[in-house]
Design a protein around this motif. Structure first.
Motif, PDB file in Angstrom:
ATOM      1  N   SER A   1       0.842  -1.199   0.000  1.00 18.62           N
ATOM      2  CA  SER A   1       0.000   0.000   0.000  1.00 18.62           C
ATOM      3  C   SER A   1       0.876   1.249   0.000  1.00 18.62           C
ATOM      4  N   ALA A   2       0.344   2.345  -0.548  1.00 20.47           N
ATOM      5  CA  ALA A   2       1.108   3.605  -0.633  1.00 20.47           C
ATOM      6  C   ALA A   2       1.187   4.268   0.738  1.00 20.47           C
ATOM      7  N   ASP A   3       2.308   4.902   1.013  1.00 21.90           N
ATOM      8  CA  ASP A   3       2.519   5.610   2.271  1.00 21.90           C
ATOM      9  C   ASP A   3       2.109   7.068   2.086  1.00 21.90           C
ATOM     10  N   GLU A   4       1.055   7.507   2.767  1.00 20.35           N
ATOM     11  CA  GLU A   4       0.524   8.860   2.613  1.00 20.35           C
ATOM     12  C   GLU A   4       1.483   9.933   3.116  1.00 20.35           C
ATOM     13  N   SER A   5       2.412   9.592   4.016  1.00 18.64           N
ATOM     14  CA  SER A   5       3.300  10.596   4.592  1.00 18.64           C
ATOM     15  C   SER A   5       4.310  11.141   3.590  1.00 18.64           C
ATOM     16  N   THR A   6       4.522  10.480   2.472  1.00 22.90           N
ATOM     17  CA  THR A   6       5.494  10.943   1.486  1.00 22.90           C
ATOM     18  C   THR A   6       4.988  12.130   0.689  1.00 22.90           C
ATOM     19  N   PHE A   7       3.697  12.429   0.729  1.00 22.32           N
ATOM     20  CA  PHE A   7       3.157  13.484  -0.098  1.00 22.32           C
ATOM     21  C   PHE A   7       3.687  14.859   0.291  1.00 22.32           C
ATOM     22  N   GLN A   8       4.129  15.054   1.491  1.00 22.51           N
ATOM     23  CA  GLN A   8       4.660  16.339   1.911  1.00 22.51           C
ATOM     24  C   GLN A   8       6.062  16.596   1.373  1.00 22.51           C
ATOM     25  N   SER A   9       6.814  15.558   1.058  1.00 27.96           N
ATOM     26  CA  SER A   9       8.195  15.709   0.616  1.00 27.96           C
ATOM     27  C   SER A   9       8.330  15.932  -0.883  1.00 27.96           C
ATOM     28  N   ASN A  10       7.251  15.817  -1.616  1.00 23.67           N
ATOM     29  CA  ASN A  10       7.350  15.915  -3.061  1.00 23.67           C
ATOM     30  C   ASN A  10       6.888  17.269  -3.589  1.00 23.67           C
ATOM     31  N   ARG A  11       6.923  18.285  -2.756  1.00 29.75           N
ATOM     32  CA  ARG A  11       6.514  19.630  -3.164  1.00 29.75           C
ATOM     33  C   ARG A  11       7.724  20.527  -3.347  1.00 29.75           C
ATOM     34  N   ILE A  12       7.669  21.331  -4.404  1.00 24.19           N
ATOM     35  CA  ILE A  12       8.721  22.310  -4.668  1.00 24.19           C
ATOM     36  C   ILE A  12       8.059  23.673  -4.810  1.00 24.19           C
ATOM     37  N   GLN A  13       8.467  24.621  -3.983  1.00 20.49           N
ATOM     38  CA  GLN A  13       7.972  25.987  -4.079  1.00 20.49           C
ATOM     39  C   GLN A  13       9.025  26.812  -4.820  1.00 20.49           C
ATOM     40  N   VAL A  14       8.652  27.321  -5.966  1.00 22.01           N
ATOM     41  CA  VAL A  14       9.593  28.018  -6.845  1.00 22.01           C
ATOM     42  C   VAL A  14       9.599  29.510  -6.541  1.00 22.01           C
ATOM     43  N   SER A  15      10.807  30.080  -6.492  1.00 20.47           N
ATOM     44  CA  SER A  15      11.005  31.517  -6.315  1.00 20.47           C
ATOM     45  C   SER A  15      11.876  32.001  -7.470  1.00 20.47           C
ATOM     46  N   ASN A  16      11.681  33.221  -7.897  1.00 17.83           N
ATOM     47  CA  ASN A  16      12.545  33.718  -8.978  1.00 17.83           C
ATOM     48  C   ASN A  16      13.690  34.570  -8.450  1.00 17.83           C
ATOM     49  N   VAL A  17      13.813  34.721  -7.131  1.00 16.31           N
ATOM     50  CA  VAL A  17      14.903  35.528  -6.594  1.00 16.31           C
ATOM     51  C   VAL A  17      15.870  34.738  -5.724  1.00 16.31           C
ATOM     52  N   LYS A  18      15.442  33.615  -5.158  1.00 18.76           N
ATOM     53  CA  LYS A  18      16.299  32.890  -4.226  1.00 18.76           C
ATOM     54  C   LYS A  18      17.262  31.926  -4.905  1.00 18.76           C
TER      55      LYS A  18
ATOM     56  N   GLY B   1      13.330  10.800  -9.177  1.00 19.28           N
ATOM     57  CA  GLY B   1      13.906   9.480  -8.939  1.00 19.28           C
ATOM     58  C   GLY B   1      13.356   8.840  -7.671  1.00 19.28           C
ATOM     59  N   GLN B   2      12.845   9.659  -6.748  1.00 18.09           N
ATOM     60  CA  GLN B   2      12.318   9.161  -5.482  1.00 18.09           C
ATOM     61  C   GLN B   2      10.797   9.085  -5.457  1.00 18.09           C
ATOM     62  N   PHE B   3      10.133   9.996  -6.154  1.00 17.13           N
ATOM     63  CA  PHE B   3       8.681  10.084  -6.123  1.00 17.13           C
ATOM     64  C   PHE B   3       8.133   9.963  -7.531  1.00 17.13           C
ATOM     65  N   GLU B   4       6.964   9.386  -7.635  1.00 20.52           N
ATOM     66  CA  GLU B   4       6.323   9.275  -8.941  1.00 20.52           C
ATOM     67  C   GLU B   4       5.704  10.603  -9.360  1.00 20.52           C
ATOM     68  N   VAL B   5       5.214  11.371  -8.378  1.00 17.77           N
ATOM     69  CA  VAL B   5       4.518  12.625  -8.664  1.00 17.77           C
ATOM     70  C   VAL B   5       5.154  13.756  -7.858  1.00 17.77           C
ATOM     71  N   LEU B   6       5.365  14.890  -8.507  1.00 15.44           N
ATOM     72  CA  LEU B   6       5.837  16.099  -7.835  1.00 15.44           C
ATOM     73  C   LEU B   6       4.782  17.180  -7.970  1.00 15.44           C
ATOM     74  N   GLU B   7       4.748  18.071  -6.996  1.00 16.52           N
ATOM     75  CA  GLU B   7       3.850  19.213  -7.066  1.00 16.52           C
ATOM     76  C   GLU B   7       4.677  20.483  -6.927  1.00 16.52           C
ATOM     77  N   PHE B   8       4.538  21.357  -7.906  1.00 14.36           N
ATOM     78  CA  PHE B   8       5.237  22.640  -7.912  1.00 14.36           C
ATOM     79  C   PHE B   8       4.242  23.738  -7.594  1.00 14.36           C
ATOM     80  N   SER B   9       4.701  24.800  -6.951  1.00 11.66           N
ATOM     81  CA  SER B   9       3.858  25.982  -6.785  1.00 11.66           C
ATOM     82  C   SER B   9       4.732  27.228  -6.839  1.00 11.66           C
ATOM     83  N   ALA B  10       4.106  28.327  -7.228  1.00 11.51           N
ATOM     84  CA  ALA B  10       4.818  29.613  -7.317  1.00 11.51           C
ATOM     85  C   ALA B  10       3.820  30.726  -7.073  1.00 11.51           C
ATOM     86  N   LEU B  11       4.344  31.866  -6.691  1.00 10.52           N
ATOM     87  CA  LEU B  11       3.519  33.016  -6.369  1.00 10.52           C
ATOM     88  C   LEU B  11       4.015  34.218  -7.169  1.00 10.52           C
ATOM     89  N   GLY B  12       3.107  34.958  -7.748  1.00  9.96           N
ATOM     90  CA  GLY B  12       3.437  36.222  -8.402  1.00  9.96           C
ATOM     91  C   GLY B  12       4.420  36.104  -9.550  1.00  9.96           C
TER      92      GLY B  12
END
Length: 111
Positions: A37-54, A69-80
């Motif tokens: 069965s899939a481990d639900e706790s891994t969903f927090q580690s597959n997020r990338i918050q993109v910044s254009n200045v950092k 290579g570690q996760f099947e799905v990644l989630e990206f987010s960005a602001l402005g």
């Protein structure tokens, strides 16, 4: 005051991407899913918050390649203003056939 108005007008944009796999990888993955069965706790580690200045653009591309290579799905987010950087990162991954876009979302910032 202008900065405050700009903040109110900002939107959060995000992409979900899925690692592109060969047919053999797909078969092996379906066997693994049926045996565990899939481990639900891994969903927090597959997020990338993109910044254009950092960080530079290719920092995010390389990070995504490592995480795919570690996760099947990644989630990206960005602001402005970082949204264009986010779109470029996802497009580089897609054009190099490293990932495919599974979803896109946009909503007003809650700040």
């Amino acid at each position: 005051r202008e900065r405050e108005r700009e903040k109110d007008d900002m939107e959060v944009v995000g992409f979900g991407v899925k690692r592109k796999k060969s047919e053999d990888e797909e078969r092996n993955l379906s066997r693994e899913r049926s045996s565990s069965s899939a481990d639900e706790s891994t969903f927090q580690s597959n997020r990338i918050q993109v910044s254009n200045v950092k960080k530079p653009l290719f920092f995010y591309v390389n990070l995504a390649q490592r995480l795919l290579g570690q996760f099947e799905v990644l989630e990206f987010s960005a602001l402005g203003l970082a949204i264009s950087t986010l779109v470029t990162v996802v497009e580089i991954l897609r054009q190099n056939q490293l990932a495919e876009i599974t979803r896109m979302f946009s909503h007003p910032s809650s700040t």
